[in-house]
Enzyme design. Sequence first.
Site, PDB file in Angstrom:
ATOM      1  N   ASP A 118      -4.311  -4.667   5.796  1.00  0.00           N
ATOM      2  CA  ASP A 118      -4.670  -5.522   4.665  1.00  0.00           C
ATOM      3  C   ASP A 118      -3.482  -6.403   4.280  1.00  0.00           C
ATOM      4  O   ASP A 118      -2.356  -5.929   4.157  1.00  0.00           O
ATOM      5  CB  ASP A 118      -5.092  -4.673   3.465  1.00  0.00           C
ATOM      6  CG  ASP A 118      -5.563  -5.514   2.289  1.00  0.00           C
ATOM      7  OD1 ASP A 118      -6.143  -6.582   2.528  1.00  0.00           O
ATOM      8  OD2 ASP A 118      -5.349  -5.101   1.133  1.00  0.00           O
ATOM      9  N   MET A 173      -0.029   1.187   4.917  1.00  0.00           N
ATOM     10  CA  MET A 173      -0.830   1.628   6.045  1.00  0.00           C
ATOM     11  C   MET A 173      -1.950   0.630   6.308  1.00  0.00           C
ATOM     12  O   MET A 173      -2.534   0.086   5.387  1.00  0.00           O
ATOM     13  CB  MET A 173      -1.402   3.010   5.717  1.00  0.00           C
ATOM     14  CG  MET A 173      -2.271   3.637   6.763  1.00  0.00           C
ATOM     15  SD  MET A 173      -2.673   5.364   6.319  1.00  0.00           S
ATOM     16  CE  MET A 173      -3.545   5.143   4.760  1.00  0.00           C
ATOM     17  N   SER A 231       0.852  -1.181   0.000  1.00  0.00           N
ATOM     18  CA  SER A 231       0.000   0.000   0.000  1.00  0.00           C
ATOM     19  C   SER A 231       0.891   1.234   0.000  1.00  0.00           C
ATOM     20  O   SER A 231       1.704   1.393  -0.906  1.00  0.00           O
ATOM     21  CB  SER A 231      -0.949  -0.022   1.203  1.00  0.00           C
ATOM     22  OG  SER A 231      -1.839   1.072   1.172  1.00  0.00           O
ATOM     23  N   THR A 232       0.802   2.090   1.016  1.00  0.00           N
ATOM     24  CA  THR A 232       1.566   3.338   1.043  1.00  0.00           C
ATOM     25  C   THR A 232       3.065   3.073   0.932  1.00  0.00           C
ATOM     26  O   THR A 232       3.622   2.317   1.712  1.00  0.00           O
ATOM     27  CB  THR A 232       1.284   4.116   2.343  1.00  0.00           C
ATOM     28  OG1 THR A 232      -0.118   4.155   2.566  1.00  0.00           O
ATOM     29  CG2 THR A 232       1.853   5.519   2.267  1.00  0.00           C
ATOM     30  N   HIS A 272      -2.597  -1.020  -3.489  1.00  0.00           N
ATOM     31  CA  HIS A 272      -3.745  -0.123  -3.307  1.00  0.00           C
ATOM     32  C   HIS A 272      -3.584   1.105  -4.192  1.00  0.00           C
ATOM     33  O   HIS A 272      -2.704   1.934  -3.968  1.00  0.00           O
ATOM     34  CB  HIS A 272      -3.853   0.305  -1.839  1.00  0.00           C
ATOM     35  CG  HIS A 272      -4.106  -0.819  -0.894  1.00  0.00           C
ATOM     36  ND1 HIS A 272      -3.853  -0.738   0.455  1.00  0.00           N
ATOM     37  CD2 HIS A 272      -4.593  -2.073  -1.102  1.00  0.00           C
ATOM     38  CE1 HIS A 272      -4.175  -1.880   1.038  1.00  0.00           C
ATOM     39  NE2 HIS A 272      -4.619  -2.703   0.118  1.00  0.00           N
TER      40      HIS A 272
END
Length: 348
Positions: free
Chosen positions: A284, A281, A162-163, A188
């Site tokens: 998930d 972040m 993600s991030t 993401h």
Amino acid sequence: MPIKVLVVDDSALIRHILSEIVTREPALTLVGAAPDAYVAKRMVQEFKPDVITLDIEMPKVDGLRFLEVMMKAMPTPVVMISTLTERGADATLRALELGAVDFMAKPKLGVAEGMAEYAALIVEKIKAAANSTLGHPTQTRCTKHASMRYTGTEKLIGIGASTGGTEAIKDVIMHFPRNAPATIISQHMPPGFTTTYAKRLDSLCEITVKEAQGGERLLPGFAYLAPGNKHVKVERSGADYRLILDDGPKVSGHKPSVDVMFNSLAEHAGANAVGVLLTGMGRDGAAGLKQMHSRGSITFCQDEKTCVIFGMPKVAIEMGGASYVKPLEALSDAILDTLESMGAGTRL
């Protein structure tokens, strides 16, 4: 201490909206709202913000140039505010390469429910950016794997992030040889951005990188990126693996969800799969990686020092889902060493 936020955008309306969002959040404090890079430079020097929201398209000096100069002179966590266009996606990916932590789309105006959701998400991203780790660029290095010692379809690699993940994924798969096992990736990212991201990765990697279409037979030398509005799953089809797209609801707050991908790898590939959870972040992918681990997969998590956000890997490690925890620059060789030690055959 509240997180000091500087808003930089040439649109008076967008400056007003973002300023209102920041002002209403008790954990944040607005130190200024700049209409261009020149004013922003002065405000950065004067107020030393903890996080900057930055527009890409601005007059005089655009956001990318401002970001590049600032990250050398005064590195500061930045959340880019991007347009949902192909040009905007390409510029956003360049911003992430230059050191931006994350990005958000321009707010959609006129829908109260949508604006409330947007406000909550950007506050979450600003808070995460304030606790991010800067200054771990992609390493220029050689890998010992010029090629794999086998070519086969029975081994799979699943990568979730993600991030901070766009650069971390690039760092890992750029060092995969052209006959590496089939790789499935969930990052993401909204629709449109994944198309541009897949093309960018494809231009940099020995393997072929494509946005997943659904129905593909998973082949060595290919990486399949989940599109920004679908989950990806793997299923067994006779002697092969095939990729399917799932248009179901968000899982773990995301679509695509890393958990959905990892759970399908656990069910259909088990010990023939390697799972990799990178910076991000939230949580998930943590439960899915644990599921892979319990089904015999070798699993890797990126370590805290090299993560932009040590969220998803941290949860997976705490759950006991990681076989190994490695710094980013060691992951590609560790993954390929593991696959070679698994002794795959030569069936195609």
